[in-house]
Enzyme design. Structure first.
Site, PDB file in Angstrom:
ATOM      1  N   ASN A  38      32.623  28.075  38.257  1.00  0.00           N
ATOM      2  CA  ASN A  38      31.719  29.230  38.341  1.00  0.00           C
ATOM      3  C   ASN A  38      30.293  28.754  38.070  1.00  0.00           C
ATOM      4  O   ASN A  38      30.058  27.581  37.746  1.00  0.00           O
ATOM      5  CB  ASN A  38      32.153  30.308  37.338  1.00  0.00           C
ATOM      6  CG  ASN A  38      31.506  31.652  37.622  1.00  0.00           C
ATOM      7  OD1 ASN A  38      31.566  32.159  38.732  1.00  0.00           O
ATOM      8  ND2 ASN A  38      30.861  32.238  36.629  1.00  0.00           N
ATOM      9  N   LYS A  39      29.364  29.662  38.187  1.00  0.00           N
ATOM     10  CA  LYS A  39      27.936  29.346  38.038  1.00  0.00           C
ATOM     11  C   LYS A  39      27.645  28.518  36.791  1.00  0.00           C
ATOM     12  O   LYS A  39      28.222  28.763  35.736  1.00  0.00           O
ATOM     13  CB  LYS A  39      27.161  30.661  38.011  1.00  0.00           C
ATOM     14  CG  LYS A  39      25.673  30.565  37.868  1.00  0.00           C
ATOM     15  CD  LYS A  39      25.001  29.717  38.923  1.00  0.00           C
ATOM     16  CE  LYS A  39      25.334  30.107  40.342  1.00  0.00           C
ATOM     17  NZ  LYS A  39      24.852  29.145  41.349  1.00  0.00           N
ATOM     18  N   ARG A  53      28.340  25.618  52.122  1.00  0.00           N
ATOM     19  CA  ARG A  53      28.324  25.496  50.658  1.00  0.00           C
ATOM     20  C   ARG A  53      29.714  25.040  50.193  1.00  0.00           C
ATOM     21  O   ARG A  53      30.716  25.507  50.721  1.00  0.00           O
ATOM     22  CB  ARG A  53      27.944  26.831  49.991  1.00  0.00           C
ATOM     23  CG  ARG A  53      26.463  27.177  50.216  1.00  0.00           C
ATOM     24  CD  ARG A  53      26.003  28.314  49.333  1.00  0.00           C
ATOM     25  NE  ARG A  53      25.918  27.928  47.941  1.00  0.00           N
ATOM     26  CZ  ARG A  53      25.700  28.798  46.946  1.00  0.00           C
ATOM     27  NH1 ARG A  53      25.568  30.082  47.213  1.00  0.00           N
ATOM     28  NH2 ARG A  53      25.616  28.397  45.703  1.00  0.00           N
ATOM     29  N   ASP A  68      34.041  31.278  41.405  1.00  0.00           N
ATOM     30  CA  ASP A  68      33.837  30.837  42.790  1.00  0.00           C
ATOM     31  C   ASP A  68      35.067  30.133  43.326  1.00  0.00           C
ATOM     32  O   ASP A  68      35.256  30.017  44.536  1.00  0.00           O
ATOM     33  CB  ASP A  68      32.620  29.920  42.878  1.00  0.00           C
ATOM     34  CG  ASP A  68      31.360  30.713  42.608  1.00  0.00           C
ATOM     35  OD1 ASP A  68      31.013  30.893  41.433  1.00  0.00           O
ATOM     36  OD2 ASP A  68      30.739  31.192  43.580  1.00  0.00           O
ATOM     37  N   GLN A 113      19.835  34.920  39.170  1.00  0.00           N
ATOM     38  CA  GLN A 113      20.634  35.984  39.806  1.00  0.00           C
ATOM     39  C   GLN A 113      20.974  37.101  38.825  1.00  0.00           C
ATOM     40  O   GLN A 113      21.172  38.245  39.222  1.00  0.00           O
ATOM     41  CB  GLN A 113      21.947  35.411  40.369  1.00  0.00           C
ATOM     42  CG  GLN A 113      21.783  34.454  41.536  1.00  0.00           C
ATOM     43  CD  GLN A 113      21.820  33.017  41.065  1.00  0.00           C
ATOM     44  OE1 GLN A 113      21.340  32.694  39.981  1.00  0.00           O
ATOM     45  NE2 GLN A 113      22.377  32.140  41.869  1.00  0.00           N
ATOM     46  N   ARG A 125      24.824  35.411  49.037  1.00  0.00           N
ATOM     47  CA  ARG A 125      25.399  34.525  48.035  1.00  0.00           C
ATOM     48  C   ARG A 125      26.490  35.292  47.283  1.00  0.00           C
ATOM     49  O   ARG A 125      26.642  36.490  47.452  1.00  0.00           O
ATOM     50  CB  ARG A 125      24.313  34.022  47.072  1.00  0.00           C
ATOM     51  CG  ARG A 125      23.433  35.161  46.574  1.00  0.00           C
ATOM     52  CD  ARG A 125      22.999  35.006  45.187  1.00  0.00           C
ATOM     53  NE  ARG A 125      24.108  34.977  44.265  1.00  0.00           N
ATOM     54  CZ  ARG A 125      24.797  36.051  43.876  1.00  0.00           C
ATOM     55  NH1 ARG A 125      24.533  37.267  44.354  1.00  0.00           N
ATOM     56  NH2 ARG A 125      25.788  35.942  43.004  1.00  0.00           N
ATOM     57  N   GLY A 126      27.235  34.540  46.438  1.00  0.00           N
ATOM     58  CA  GLY A 126      28.385  35.153  45.777  1.00  0.00           C
ATOM     59  C   GLY A 126      29.611  34.821  46.629  1.00  0.00           C
ATOM     60  O   GLY A 126      29.594  35.058  47.847  1.00  0.00           O
ATOM     61  N   ALA A 127      30.653  34.290  45.978  1.00  0.00           N
ATOM     62  CA  ALA A 127      31.781  33.731  46.741  1.00  0.00           C
ATOM     63  C   ALA A 127      32.389  34.709  47.764  1.00  0.00           C
ATOM     64  O   ALA A 127      32.509  34.377  48.951  1.00  0.00           O
ATOM     65  CB  ALA A 127      32.831  33.220  45.762  1.00  0.00           C
TER      66      ALA A 127
HETATM   67  O1  MRU Z   1      25.227  30.283  43.765  1.00  0.00           O
HETATM   68  P1  MRU Z   1      25.715  31.690  43.885  1.00  0.00           P
HETATM   69  O2  MRU Z   1      24.714  32.709  43.472  1.00  0.00           O
HETATM   70  O3  MRU Z   1      26.382  31.969  45.211  1.00  0.00           O
HETATM   71  O4  MRU Z   1      26.852  31.691  42.776  1.00  0.00           O
HETATM   72  C1  MRU Z   1      27.949  32.452  42.817  1.00  0.00           C
HETATM   73  C2  MRU Z   1      27.900  33.415  41.720  1.00  0.00           C
HETATM   74  O5  MRU Z   1      27.166  34.359  41.785  1.00  0.00           O
HETATM   75  C3  MRU Z   1      28.704  33.278  40.537  1.00  0.00           C
HETATM   76  O6  MRU Z   1      29.176  32.040  40.267  1.00  0.00           O
HETATM   77  C4  MRU Z   1      29.721  34.377  40.425  1.00  0.00           C
HETATM   78  O7  MRU Z   1      30.106  34.451  39.117  1.00  0.00           O
HETATM   79  C5  MRU Z   1      30.936  34.250  41.288  1.00  0.00           C
HETATM   80  S1  MRU Z   1      30.806  35.071  42.816  1.00  0.00           S
HETATM   81  C6  MRU Z   1      31.329  36.712  42.495  1.00  0.00           C
END
Ligand code: MRU
Length: 349
Positions: free
Chosen positions: A252-253, A99, A242, A201, A56-58
């Site tokens: 973003n999250k 995703r 993201d 996370q 996970r994480g963009a």
């Molecule tokens: O749903 P996730 O855990 O894939 O979400 C992404 C993230 O962790 C965050 O939004 C993050 O700030 C950006 S990715 C470096």
């Protein structure tokens, strides 16, 4: 990244194993309870790993998709030339559908796919491209650290949300890179880590990454952030992205928007850190994207390595949007591989 606890000096959350000819992913669902690296050599399994958040994480999702195209090419290797492209297209589609938010997924997958087409389905050339993109990402994150560090003063307390560290970005991190660098340069920096419900996370991965670097940090409940801001216990907010549009709007999250509103109210600088693969140069509005709504179990249950515990009324429904959208007027600046930019600078990219 270094993983002190395991004596590992150089490891990436996403990598290609040359001997085994497969993708290797650190299983992020297990951090911090366990540490496991899984092998992936079919498109279906790569897609599942993205959907179930092994990775996970963009940027990390993006790199996985790039290597995923190599896996897909290997799967179609023995097809008739006339069938190869349509089969590869199918697999590309599957990867892109995993995703919806992280634009890095699209950017990495398409670039690698184009190399596959241009080189007449050469696995070697396509793998070289995927590796090049992964290496560029790590370099970008290093630059983000160098520029972002200048924003952090000795003695600062920085608040961050979710996980934008090495796990989310192959290595180095985006939001965490400036903090790591400030710490390396001997600045005294403290981090407030939003736990980041529902998947935690922050409490699980970000806290663990900060511990590896020996950085002073406190996990806080998401709802404590505005109180701590009101008490002047937060000097800066730095988080990842993201997807960022050229007008500076950031997806973003979930929770990012309320942090940005609160930071603006209390006059606290709010930065979004991201590599260039997170910039969406094409789209005009975030309305063009579906916001990912995840399974309600993520809200109603808390999971650790082996257990899943019900923490809500079983028969209630739960609503679980995973991302929100923050307008540029709430963002002080963008920490990028080219420096700290304004939204006007982004427009020129
Ligand atoms: O749903 P996730 O855990 O894939 O979400 C992404 C993230 O962790 C965050 O939004 C993050 O700030 C950006 S990715 C470096």
């Amino acid at each position: 990244m270094k993983i002190k606890a395991l004596g590992l000096e150089e490891i990436r959350s996403v990598d290609w194993n040359v001997e085994k000819e497969c993708i290797q992913l650190i299983d992020q669902r297990l951090i911090p309870f366990d540490f496991k690296i899984n092998d992936y050599n079919t498109t279906i399994d790569v897609c599942k790993a993205i959907q179930t958040m092994v990775v996970r994480g963009a940027p990390a999702i993006g790199a996985t998709a790039a290597y995923g195209i190599v896996v897909a090419l290997k799967e179609v290797e023995n097809y008739e030339v006339s069938d190869k492209k349509s089969k590869l297209d199918e697999k590309l589609k599957q990867l892109l559908a995993t995703r919806p938010t992280a634009v890095d997924l699209v950017n990495f997958a398409l670039e690698t796919y184009q190399t596959a087409i241009k080189t007449n389905f050469s696995i070697e050339e396509t793998l070289l491209k995927a590796e090049l993109l992964a290496n560029e990402m790590v370099k970008d994150c290093t630059q983000i650290g160098i520029y972002g560090e200048e924003l952090i003063n000795d003695g600062d307390t920085v608040l961050t949300h979710c996980n934008a560290g090495p796990m989310a970005t192959i290595d180095k991190g985006t939001a965490l890179a400036p903090i790591f660098r400030a710490n390396e340069k001997g600045k005294n920096v403290k981090v407030l880590v939003d736990e980041t419900r529902p998947r935690l996370q922050g409490a699980k991965i970000t806290a663990w990454e900060l511990e590896q670097e020996g950085i002073d940090h406190y996990i806080i409940s998401d709802s404590a952030a505005s109180f701590l801001m009101s008490k002047r216990q937060v000097d800066k907010v730095i988080l990842g992205a993201d997807r960022c549009l050229k007008d500076g709007t950031v997806s973003n999250k979930i929770g990012t928007l309320s942090l940005a509103v609160n930071a603006k109210y209390f006059g606290i600088p709010f930065y979004s850190a991201f590599p260039w693969t997170t910039l969406d140069k094409e789209s005009k509005s975030m309305e063009e994207f579906e916001i990912e709504y995840r399974n309600e179990d993520e809200i109603k249950y808390i999971t650790s390595a082996k257990e899943k515990i019900l923490v809500a009324n079983l028969n209630s429904k739960a609503l679980n949007p995973a991302f929100d959208i923050t307008p540029a007027e709430l963002i002080t600046g963008y920490i990028t591989p080219d420096g700290i930019l304004s939204k006007e600078d982004l427009m020129k990219k």
